[in-house]
Enzyme design. Structure first.
Site, PDB file in Angstrom:
ATOM      1  N   PRO A 274      50.546  18.797   8.177  1.00  0.00           N
ATOM      2  CA  PRO A 274      49.586  19.852   7.861  1.00  0.00           C
ATOM      3  C   PRO A 274      50.219  21.239   7.924  1.00  0.00           C
ATOM      4  O   PRO A 274      51.012  21.532   8.818  1.00  0.00           O
ATOM      5  CB  PRO A 274      48.526  19.698   8.958  1.00  0.00           C
ATOM      6  N   CYS A 342      52.645  47.527 -10.296  1.00  0.00           N
ATOM      7  CA  CYS A 342      52.461  47.841 -11.705  1.00  0.00           C
ATOM      8  C   CYS A 342      52.248  46.584 -12.542  1.00  0.00           C
ATOM      9  O   CYS A 342      53.110  46.177 -13.319  1.00  0.00           O
ATOM     10  CB  CYS A 342      53.669  48.620 -12.211  1.00  0.00           C
TER      11      CYS A 342
HETATM   12  C1  LIG Z   1      53.207  21.789   0.968  1.00  0.00           C
HETATM   13  C2  LIG Z   1      53.483  20.514   1.649  1.00  0.00           C
HETATM   14  C3  LIG Z   1      52.791  20.195   2.822  1.00  0.00           C
HETATM   15  C4  LIG Z   1      51.742  21.088   3.441  1.00  0.00           C
HETATM   16  O1  LIG Z   1      50.603  21.190   2.666  1.00  0.00           O
HETATM   17  P1  LIG Z   1      49.309  21.938   3.246  1.00  0.00           P
HETATM   18  O2  LIG Z   1      48.354  21.886   2.134  1.00  0.00           O
HETATM   19  O3  LIG Z   1      49.707  23.317   3.597  1.00  0.00           O
HETATM   20  O4  LIG Z   1      48.843  21.152   4.437  1.00  0.00           O
HETATM   21  C5  LIG Z   1      53.110  19.016   3.442  1.00  0.00           C
HETATM   22  N1  LIG Z   1      54.039  18.178   2.935  1.00  0.00           N
HETATM   23  C6  LIG Z   1      54.723  18.456   1.812  1.00  0.00           C
HETATM   24  C7  LIG Z   1      55.739  17.505   1.328  1.00  0.00           C
HETATM   25  C8  LIG Z   1      54.461  19.623   1.133  1.00  0.00           C
HETATM   26  O5  LIG Z   1      55.127  19.893   0.007  1.00  0.00           O
END
Ligand SMILES: *Cc1c(COP(=O)(O)O)cnc(C)c1O
Length: 417
Positions: A274, A342
């Site tokens: 997360p 801009c």
């Molecule tokens: C971006 C990403 C996350 C985190 O996603 P959230 O929506 O911020 O929880 C987790 N794992 C991978 C592989 C990602 O690319």
């Protein structure tokens, strides 16, 4: 965002008035609540009780060293997607055995760095990458622990830019090709297959797509076990959504409840990644009104933050609630809140009904803790904002505002050549 609330008409982060933060460190400034960050992290821990698990905070959402070390200290792992994020995570004190490394385009150098650090797992996204990981691992005299990122081909029902698990996405390996790549991995001397990885998208507001995707991954795990693979980890990615406006994302409990039975039946350690759901509502961007202007029949409020500081409105047409730092009860008006950059695409809010805001007023752009500073740039030669971490009545500058000199770091004049 309960850690941001009005006290005696003053918007505060925890027990610290945002006006005092602006006074100390100027604007634009990102302000984060320590309590909110630890609270959402612990929410995951509570919901996962009884399940073998590892919560790997997705560093890309907000990589500030203070936030990272706070989470590392609380026991979290880290999910990194580049050598730079790995460097940050190690510097912040994350145990390498709690770091997972994902990303569709890892370089040989990044793979080597991850192996040298002895991270828990590399999440591999293609057959070509698998071959390179094998080669680098053998050259280093180690076996790389890997999970293959599988694309469950489930529509996560989110913004197309942040949907990542569709068959046509650049991420992962199509579900029907996964068995073949696992079989190939089993023949590589530099590879130890330890898990399966998925991440279907971000800002997910329903658990059903994640549960459906996990079902597909579970079938794959069972098929792989039938072929003798000893899989220890199922990494279900991140993506849990947050409330920006009126969304009703699943709670930690609802999220885990929808997945628990499948995970228990598999008898694996579940890894979560997360990002947004840990820091998104723990941060706000503090900005000051520079000018009011009325033109072409529209009322503009020009503030000192811009798309380079917070790109989400420009990039995704994202909504961020705007609160005046001093509670205003007077008349309201419909305005566009824009920055100094801009570009007509430089806006923070369009046709927003707000109290009439005089020049000099302080505003807070809410829910800006994730993908805020992390996506900030120096476009228009604008120094990136300061970052402040609040703990109760105390606040600390955890990243100073960039200076003009910082903007030139590493550059030369032509006559120096
Ligand atoms: C971006 C990403 C996350 C985190 O996603 P959230 O929506 O911020 O929880 C987790 N794992 C991978 C592989 C990602 O690319």
């Amino acid at each position: 965002m309960e850690e941001f609330a009005y006290r005696d008409g003053q918007l505060c982060c925890e027990e610290t008035p945002l006006e005092a933060v602006a006074e100390s460190w100027g604007t634009p400034t990102y302000v984060y609540s320590r309590r909110a960050i630890l609270g959402t992290y612990e929410g995951y821990e509570r919901a996962l009780a009884g399940l073998p698990h590892l919560v790997c905070y997705a560093v890309k959402a907000n990589g500030n060293l203070a936030l990272l070390s706070l989470l590392a200290g609380a026991g979290a792992g880290a999910d990194v997607v580049s050598g730079g994020e790995l460097f940050r995570a190690l510097r912040a004190g994350f145990d390498p055995q709690r770091i997972v490394f994902a990303g569709v385009g890892k370089t040989r150098e990044e793979i080597r760095e991850a192996l040298k650090a002895d991270v828990l797992c590399l999440n591999v996204e293609s057959a070509a990458e698998l071959a390179v990981v094998d080669e680098v691992a053998r050259a280093e005299g180690v076996r790389a622990r890997v999970a293959i990122r599988v694309n469950p081909d489930i529509d996560p029902q989110t913004h197309p830019y942040i949907a990542t698990g569709l068959r046509t996405s650049k991420f992962g390996i199509a579900h029907d090709e996964a068995l073949d790549i696992y079989r190939a991995a089993a023949r590589l001397g530099g590879i130890e297959v330890v898990g399966v990885h998925m991440h279907i998208g971000s800002q997910l507001l329903k658990v059903s797509p994640i549960a459906d995707a996990l079902e597909r991954v579970a079938e794959l795990v069972q098929a792989l076990r039938g072929e003798g693979f000893a899989l220890r980890y199922v990494d279900i990615g991140g993506g849990l959504g947050i409330r920006y406006k009126d969304e009703a994302p699943p709670s930690h409990e609802e999220y885990v409840r929808a997945l628990r039975r499948t995970l228990e039946a598999l008898g694996v350690t579940v890894i979560l990644e997360p990002g947004r759901s840990i820091v998104g509502n723990a941060g706000a961007l503090l900005t000051r009104v520079l000018y009011r202007k009325r033109t072409g029949g529209r009322q503009f409020v020009v503030v000192d933050a811009a798309m380079n500081d917070l790109i989400r409105p420009s990039l995704y047409n994202a909504y961020h609630e705007i609160l005046p730092v001093r509670k205003a009860a007077g008349p309201r008006e419909t305005v566009d809140v824009v920055g100094p950059v801009c570009e007509s695409g430089d806006f923070l809010a369009k046709e927003r009904e707000l109290p009439v805001l005089p020049e000099g007023a302080l505003l807070a752009l809410m829910s800006a803790g994730a993908y805020g500073f992390a996506m900030a740039s120096n476009y228009n030669a604008r120094p990136r904002p300061a970052e402040v971490l609040v703990a109760g009545e105390r606040s600390a500058l955890v990243r100073r505002r960039e200076s003009y000199e910082d903007l030139l770091a590493g550059e030369l004049l032509a006559d120096d050549l």
